[in-house]
Design a protein around this motif. Structure first.
Motif, mmCIF file in Angstrom:
data_model
loop_
_atom_site.group_PDB
_atom_site.id
_atom_site.type_symbol
_atom_site.label_atom_id
_atom_site.label_comp_id
_atom_site.label_asym_id
_atom_site.label_seq_id
_atom_site.Cartn_x
_atom_site.Cartn_y
_atom_site.Cartn_z
ATOM 1 N N ASP A 42 0.829 -1.206 0.000
ATOM 2 C CA ASP A 42 0.000 0.000 0.000
ATOM 3 C C ASP A 42 0.865 1.258 0.000
ATOM 4 N N GLN A 43 1.971 1.218 0.744
ATOM 5 C CA GLN A 43 2.866 2.375 0.759
ATOM 6 C C GLN A 43 3.465 2.638 -0.624
ATOM 7 N N LEU A 44 3.847 1.567 -1.337
ATOM 8 C CA LEU A 44 4.383 1.735 -2.683
ATOM 9 C C LEU A 44 3.338 2.328 -3.621
ATOM 10 N N SER A 45 2.102 1.845 -3.522
ATOM 11 C CA SER A 45 1.039 2.364 -4.386
ATOM 12 C C SER A 45 0.779 3.833 -4.100
ATOM 13 N N GLU A 46 0.753 4.199 -2.819
ATOM 14 C CA GLU A 46 0.528 5.600 -2.460
ATOM 15 C C GLU A 46 1.689 6.468 -2.926
ATOM 16 N N LEU A 47 2.900 5.939 -2.829
ATOM 17 C CA LEU A 47 4.077 6.683 -3.285
ATOM 18 C C LEU A 47 4.010 6.938 -4.790
ATOM 19 N N ASP A 48 3.578 5.924 -5.566
ATOM 20 C CA ASP A 48 3.451 6.095 -7.011
ATOM 21 C C ASP A 48 2.398 7.148 -7.347
ATOM 22 N N ARG A 49 1.308 7.173 -6.622
ATOM 23 C CA ARG A 49 0.264 8.169 -6.883
ATOM 24 C C ARG A 49 0.766 9.580 -6.572
ATOM 25 N N ASP A 50 1.478 9.715 -5.461
ATOM 26 C CA ASP A 50 2.005 11.040 -5.115
ATOM 27 C C ASP A 50 3.022 11.510 -6.153
ATOM 28 N N ALA A 51 3.844 10.572 -6.619
ATOM 29 C CA ALA A 51 4.844 10.954 -7.630
ATOM 30 C C ALA A 51 4.164 11.346 -8.934
ATOM 31 N N ARG A 53 1.265 12.719 -9.289
ATOM 32 C CA ARG A 53 0.609 14.027 -9.153
ATOM 33 C C ARG A 53 1.615 15.143 -8.885
ATOM 34 N N GLY A 54 2.882 14.783 -8.798
ATOM 35 C CA GLY A 54 3.900 15.790 -8.562
ATOM 36 C C GLY A 54 3.993 16.263 -7.130
ATOM 37 N N LEU A 55 3.455 15.487 -6.201
ATOM 38 C CA LEU A 55 3.487 15.878 -4.796
ATOM 39 C C LEU A 55 4.820 15.554 -4.133
ATOM 40 N N ILE A 56 5.660 14.805 -4.821
ATOM 41 C CA ILE A 56 6.951 14.439 -4.263
ATOM 42 C C ILE A 56 7.982 14.458 -5.375
ATOM 43 N N GLN A 57 9.170 14.911 -5.075
ATOM 44 C CA GLN A 57 10.224 15.012 -6.068
ATOM 45 C C GLN A 57 10.702 13.608 -6.487
ATOM 46 N N PRO A 58 11.127 13.458 -7.742
ATOM 47 C CA PRO A 58 11.584 12.139 -8.219
ATOM 48 C C PRO A 58 12.680 11.545 -7.355
ATOM 49 N N ALA A 59 13.619 12.370 -6.898
ATOM 50 C CA ALA A 59 14.709 11.830 -6.082
ATOM 51 C C ALA A 59 14.184 11.308 -4.755
ATOM 52 N N GLU A 60 13.270 12.080 -4.159
ATOM 53 C CA GLU A 60 12.691 11.641 -2.887
ATOM 54 C C GLU A 60 11.860 10.372 -3.076
ATOM 55 N N ALA A 61 11.143 10.304 -4.204
ATOM 56 C CA ALA A 61 10.338 9.117 -4.480
ATOM 57 C C ALA A 61 11.227 7.892 -4.656
ATOM 58 N N ALA A 62 12.344 8.062 -5.333
ATOM 59 C CA ALA A 62 13.260 6.933 -5.537
ATOM 60 C C ALA A 62 13.838 6.459 -4.207
ATOM 61 N N GLU A 63 14.183 7.436 -3.362
ATOM 62 C CA GLU A 63 14.738 7.073 -2.052
ATOM 63 C C GLU A 63 13.697 6.336 -1.206
ATOM 64 N N ALA A 64 12.451 6.817 -1.259
ATOM 65 C CA ALA A 64 11.389 6.173 -0.482
ATOM 66 C C ALA A 64 11.121 4.765 -1.001
ATOM 67 N N ARG A 65 11.147 4.598 -2.362
ATOM 68 C CA ARG A 65 10.948 3.254 -2.918
ATOM 69 C C ARG A 65 12.053 2.313 -2.457
ATOM 70 N N ALA A 66 13.281 2.831 -2.431
ATOM 71 C CA ALA A 66 14.407 1.987 -2.015
ATOM 72 C C ALA A 66 14.250 1.546 -0.555
ATOM 73 N N GLU A 67 13.787 2.469 0.288
ATOM 74 C CA GLU A 67 13.613 2.124 1.697
ATOM 75 C C GLU A 67 12.510 1.078 1.870
ATOM 76 N N ILE A 68 11.402 1.264 1.160
ATOM 77 C CA ILE A 68 10.317 0.279 1.254
ATOM 78 C C ILE A 68 10.781 -1.063 0.707
#
Length: 212
Positions: A42-51, A53-68
């Motif tokens: 669910d966290q990955l799906s929410e992260l993809d939706r935020d990315a 919609r532009g609510l999170i920067q690509p670098a931050e999204a990549a870092e969050a995906r790596a952590e998950i």
């Protein structure tokens, strides 16, 4: 027949008391890992939706995906390492449950058949109190006297007879009350005062004080 029906119900209840915690524990352990994995998905799906919609920067999204992903990997490694134990746990639980289900009735019923008396007729208190005094035990005689005095609390003679019996049974508080009732109803005497003093001292553990 009624006795054995009741015994069977009680045995079933005791067996369930052993089995239900085992079943609940096994179910909880198996569902914990699945729940954590679903949360990470669910966290990955929410992260993809935020990315998207532009609510999170690509670098931050990549870092969050790596952590998950690292969390999912740790969860997968833990599941793999515990796979052997997880496979053995249900078998162990089933073995324990089987032994418990068999042992509880076999041991308890076996002991009762050996030591108990299922065919012994019941002996209600009212019937025991109605027996001939010569055939009664001391406890039954005391119970009979107590029942009489409960119905006739002004019987001073009854209290006078029961008080020394209480004293010999080391029921010191009851003896003191009985002596007081006998003195109140039938008058004071040296024997009653001596008995009352002994009962008070016994109730106090052999310590006699001025307040006694």
């Amino acid at each position: 027949m009624l006795f054995w029906v009741i015994a069977a119900i009680l045995t079933l209840g005791a067996s369930l008391a052993v089995l239900l915690p085992l079943a609940a524990s096994a179910k909880g352990a198996s569902s914990s890992g699945e729940h954590d994995l679903e949360v990470y998905r669910d966290q990955l799906s929410e992260l993809d939706r935020d990315a998207a919609r532009g609510l999170i920067q690509p670098a931050e999204a990549a870092e969050a995906r790596a952590e998950i992903a690292r969390r999912i990997l740790r969860l997968d490694n833990a599941g793999t390492a515990g796979g052997a134990n997880a496979g053995r746990a249900p078998a162990t639980a089933r073995l324990v449950a089987t032994v418990a289900v068999l042992a509880v009735p076999l041991v308890s019923w076996g002991l009762y058949v050996k030591l108990g008396s299922p065919d012994l007729p019941s002996q209600p208190l009212s019937e025991r109190l109605a027996k001939n005094p010569a055939d009664s035990s001391v406890d039954e005689l005391v119970a009979r006297a107590e029942a009489h005095l409960a119905a006739n609390p002004t019987d001073g003679r009854g209290w006078d007879v029961l008080a020394p019996v209480y004293l010999r049974m080391q029921r010191f508080s009851d003896a003191a009350d009985a002596y007081r009732n006998a003195i109140r109803l039938d008058g004071d005497s040296a024997v009653r005062q001596a008995g009352l003093g002994e009962a008070i001292a016994g109730a106090a553990g052999g310590i006699v004080s001025a307040l006694s």
